[in-house]
Design a protein around this motif. Structure first.
Motif, mmCIF file in Angstrom:
data_model
loop_
_atom_site.group_PDB
_atom_site.id
_atom_site.type_symbol
_atom_site.label_atom_id
_atom_site.label_comp_id
_atom_site.label_asym_id
_atom_site.label_seq_id
_atom_site.Cartn_x
_atom_site.Cartn_y
_atom_site.Cartn_z
ATOM 1 N N GLU A 16 -7.193 -65.606 -73.809
ATOM 2 C CA GLU A 16 -7.659 -65.223 -75.140
ATOM 3 C C GLU A 16 -9.184 -65.205 -75.222
ATOM 4 O OE1 GLU A 16 -3.546 -66.884 -75.461
ATOM 5 O OE2 GLU A 16 -5.370 -67.515 -74.451
ATOM 6 N N VAL A 17 -9.829 -66.198 -74.639
ATOM 7 C CA VAL A 17 -11.295 -66.253 -74.641
ATOM 8 C C VAL A 17 -11.865 -65.087 -73.832
ATOM 9 C CG1 VAL A 17 -13.293 -67.588 -73.837
ATOM 10 C CG2 VAL A 17 -11.466 -68.708 -75.135
ATOM 11 N N MET A 22 -14.461 -59.763 -73.559
ATOM 12 C CA MET A 22 -14.415 -58.388 -73.065
ATOM 13 C C MET A 22 -14.438 -57.388 -74.218
ATOM 14 S SD MET A 22 -12.159 -58.716 -69.608
ATOM 15 C CE MET A 22 -12.515 -57.038 -69.103
ATOM 16 N N ASN A 23 -13.885 -57.759 -75.355
ATOM 17 C CA ASN A 23 -13.969 -56.898 -76.543
ATOM 18 C C ASN A 23 -15.399 -56.799 -77.073
ATOM 19 O OD1 ASN A 23 -11.296 -56.081 -76.657
ATOM 20 N ND2 ASN A 23 -10.673 -57.845 -77.873
ATOM 21 N N LEU A 24 -16.253 -57.760 -76.702
ATOM 22 C CA LEU A 24 -17.676 -57.708 -77.070
ATOM 23 C C LEU A 24 -18.498 -56.927 -76.046
ATOM 24 C CD1 LEU A 24 -18.326 -61.383 -78.272
ATOM 25 C CD2 LEU A 24 -17.906 -59.350 -79.682
ATOM 26 N N ALA A 62 -16.139 -67.408 -79.125
ATOM 27 C CA ALA A 62 -14.824 -67.079 -78.561
ATOM 28 C C ALA A 62 -13.924 -68.316 -78.559
ATOM 29 C CB ALA A 62 -14.976 -66.528 -77.144
ATOM 30 N N CYS A 63 -14.474 -69.459 -78.178
ATOM 31 C CA CYS A 63 -13.699 -70.706 -78.179
ATOM 32 C C CYS A 63 -13.322 -71.108 -79.601
ATOM 33 C CB CYS A 63 -14.487 -71.825 -77.502
ATOM 34 S SG CYS A 63 -14.716 -71.587 -75.728
ATOM 35 N N ASP A 75 -3.073 -77.969 -79.351
ATOM 36 C CA ASP A 75 -3.174 -76.654 -78.735
ATOM 37 C C ASP A 75 -4.607 -76.143 -78.625
ATOM 38 O OD1 ASP A 75 -0.391 -76.529 -78.470
ATOM 39 O OD2 ASP A 75 -0.172 -75.684 -80.481
ATOM 40 N N LYS A 76 -5.542 -76.839 -79.239
ATOM 41 C CA LYS A 76 -6.933 -76.392 -79.249
ATOM 42 C C LYS A 76 -7.633 -76.684 -77.922
ATOM 43 C CE LYS A 76 -7.606 -76.739 -84.206
ATOM 44 N NZ LYS A 76 -8.423 -77.289 -85.283
ATOM 45 N N ILE A 77 -8.674 -75.897 -77.648
ATOM 46 C CA ILE A 77 -9.518 -76.132 -76.479
ATOM 47 C C ILE A 77 -10.254 -77.450 -76.690
ATOM 48 C CG2 ILE A 77 -11.538 -75.336 -75.204
ATOM 49 C CD1 ILE A 77 -10.730 -72.456 -76.017
#
Length: 95
Positions: A16-17, A22-24, A62-63, A75-77
């Motif tokens: 996900e990160v 990559m979307n940026l 992102a994080c 579930d969090k980083i």
């Protein structure tokens, strides 16, 4: 603009990160002048930004975005680290 390599380590949320970054505009490969594609290591991305503070901010955002999407705290980083290097593409590589 300057090219930077971002390499990072996460305890979860890697896909996900990476997709967020990559979307940026972050890239996971570079092209050589002779048309070959060179893949970067799995947790390394290339970006053209004004300064390394922008790269650090993108990674932290992102994080944070990943963590906002988590329902449960577990579930969090919890662990993230990153290293940013300003680079000059050489040996026939283009960004």
């Amino acid at each position: 603009m300057t090219d930077f390599l971002l390499t990072y380590d996460l305890d979860k949320g890697h896909t996900e990160v990476k997709n967020y970054l990559m979307n940026l505009g972050y890239k996971n490969r570079v092209n050589t002048v002779d048309g070959r594609v060179v893949e970067l290591p799995n947790t390394t991305l290339l970006i053209d930004k004004l300064d390394c503070q922008q790269v650090a901010s993108d990674f932290k955002n992102a994080c944070s975005a990943y963590n906002r999407g988590c329902v449960y705290e577990k579930d969090k980083i919890k662990h993230s680290s990153f290293f940013i290097v300003e680079i000059v593409l050489a040996n026939g590589l283009v960004g």
